[in-house]
Enzyme design. Structure first.
Site, short mmCIF file in Angstrom:
data_model
loop_
_atom_site.label_atom_id
_atom_site.label_comp_id
_atom_site.label_asym_id
_atom_site.label_seq_id
_atom_site.Cartn_x
_atom_site.Cartn_y
_atom_site.Cartn_z
N HIS A 97 0.82 -1.21 0.00
CA HIS A 97 0.00 0.00 0.00
C HIS A 97 0.85 1.26 0.00
O HIS A 97 0.32 2.36 -0.14
CB HIS A 97 -0.96 0.01 1.20
CG HIS A 97 -0.28 -0.02 2.53
ND1 HIS A 97 0.17 -1.18 3.10
CD2 HIS A 97 0.03 0.96 3.40
CE1 HIS A 97 0.72 -0.92 4.28
NE2 HIS A 97 0.65 0.38 4.48
N HIS A 123 7.32 7.17 4.86
CA HIS A 123 6.61 6.61 3.71
C HIS A 123 5.84 7.71 2.99
O HIS A 123 5.69 8.82 3.52
CB HIS A 123 5.67 5.48 4.15
CG HIS A 123 4.62 5.93 5.11
ND1 HIS A 123 4.78 5.91 6.48
CD2 HIS A 123 3.37 6.43 4.91
CE1 HIS A 123 3.70 6.36 7.07
NE2 HIS A 123 2.82 6.70 6.14
N HIS A 125 2.40 9.09 0.55
CA HIS A 125 1.02 8.97 0.10
C HIS A 125 0.81 9.87 -1.10
O HIS A 125 1.29 11.01 -1.13
CB HIS A 125 0.05 9.39 1.21
CG HIS A 125 0.04 8.49 2.40
ND1 HIS A 125 -0.78 7.40 2.51
CD2 HIS A 125 0.78 8.52 3.54
CE1 HIS A 125 -0.57 6.80 3.66
NE2 HIS A 125 0.39 7.46 4.31
N HIS A 142 5.38 11.08 5.22
CA HIS A 142 5.18 10.96 6.66
C HIS A 142 6.44 10.39 7.30
O HIS A 142 6.90 9.31 6.91
CB HIS A 142 4.00 10.05 6.99
CG HIS A 142 2.68 10.63 6.60
ND1 HIS A 142 1.52 9.88 6.55
CD2 HIS A 142 2.33 11.89 6.25
CE1 HIS A 142 0.52 10.66 6.19
NE2 HIS A 142 0.98 11.87 5.99
#
Length: 270
Positions: A97, A123, A125, A142
């Site tokens: 993800h 990570h 997004h 993040h």
């Protein structure tokens, strides 16, 4: 007998706390949930998939949120966000993800209100999860930190950095060969060696601050969020690479905005 009883009591306590310790951190197995609107494992259903994830649907302080000028209290302070990072061995992981950098030793820390939070991982997004005055950006990084300080009310602190399309991001540029190999070789991990988190450029002078949650299951609340006010740049190719590396259901791996519920949001800076 007394020593034996103390050991047995400690083991029992660890057994009781084990689920709590597991579900206080992000879920690594991407098969557990997805980002597809209307899916039975999508964001609106996360809180129903496991009882330990109930906060995803029932929490009162969930993230992400819109950082709106109408709700922000401006705090005039000249002191920068206290960061103390250092180069450290890391791995790059494709968690299905998202793409994440996990530091395997002491990569340094940040200090917030007297509490030291150690850097654990970072990570991405895409598109951004937080918005500023309703505007959503192309990417959000993040940096996840944790503390073991028993006196701290908050155990997790996350620094967020927003990116718009423009010049390539220097930090991502260094990681491109390893991320590309994750895509081509269909591997889950790469070992690039030492990665210096200080190379993640961000503004330490002006930043938003509020209390929220993890943006993935188990959606743990009480997270101290610090969002850099300065928006950095990333190239379209870099965003595309991050999207191509993850599974199809996570190419847009952003949780929908959550209710603000009259939370205090501060914009701190000189």
């Amino acid at each position: 007998m007394h020593i034996g009883f103390r050991i047995w009591s400690l083991l029992l306590l660890l057994i009781i706390l084990h689920p709590i310790l597991i579900y206080a951190q992000e879920v690594e197995d991407e098969r557990e949930f997805d980002y597809i609107k209307g899916s039975r494992k999508g964001p609106l259903k996360w809180g129903e998939l496991h009882k330990e994830w109930h906060a995803c649907n029932n929490g009162k302080m969930q993230s992400p949120i819109d950082l709106s000028n109408k709700r922000v209290d401006i705090i005039h302070k000249s002191n920068k966000l206290a960061r103390s990072y250092k180069p450290c061995i890391a791995i790059i992981a494709n968690r299905g993800h998202d793409i994440a950098v996990h530091w395997e030793g002491n990569a340094g820390s940040i200090e917030i209100n007297g509490t030291v939070f150690s850097l654990i991982q970072a990570h991405w997004h895409s598109p951004s999860e937080h918005t500023i005055n309703g505007r959503r950006y192309s990417l959000e990084l993040h940096m996840v930190h944790k503390t073991t300080d028993p006196t701290s009310k908050h155990k997790i602190a996350v620094i967020g950095v927003l990116y718009k399309i423009g010049k390539p991001n220097p930090f991502l540029t260094k990681l491109i060969p390893n991320i590309t190999s994750l895509v081509k070789d269909d591997k889950e991990h790469r070992h690039p060696g030492v990665i210096d988190p200080i190379e993640i450029q961000m503004s330490c002078r002006r930043y938003y601050k509020y209390i929220g949650s993890l943006t993935v299951p188990p959606c743990t609340e009480g997270v101290v969020w610090t969002i850099s006010k300065k928006v950095r740049t990333v190239s379209l190719d870099q965003v595309k690479l991050l999207r191509d590396a993850v599974h199809d259901h996570a190419q847009k791996n952003s949780r929908p905005l959550q209710p603000n519920r009259h939370r205090d949001i501060q914009l701190i800076g000189p």
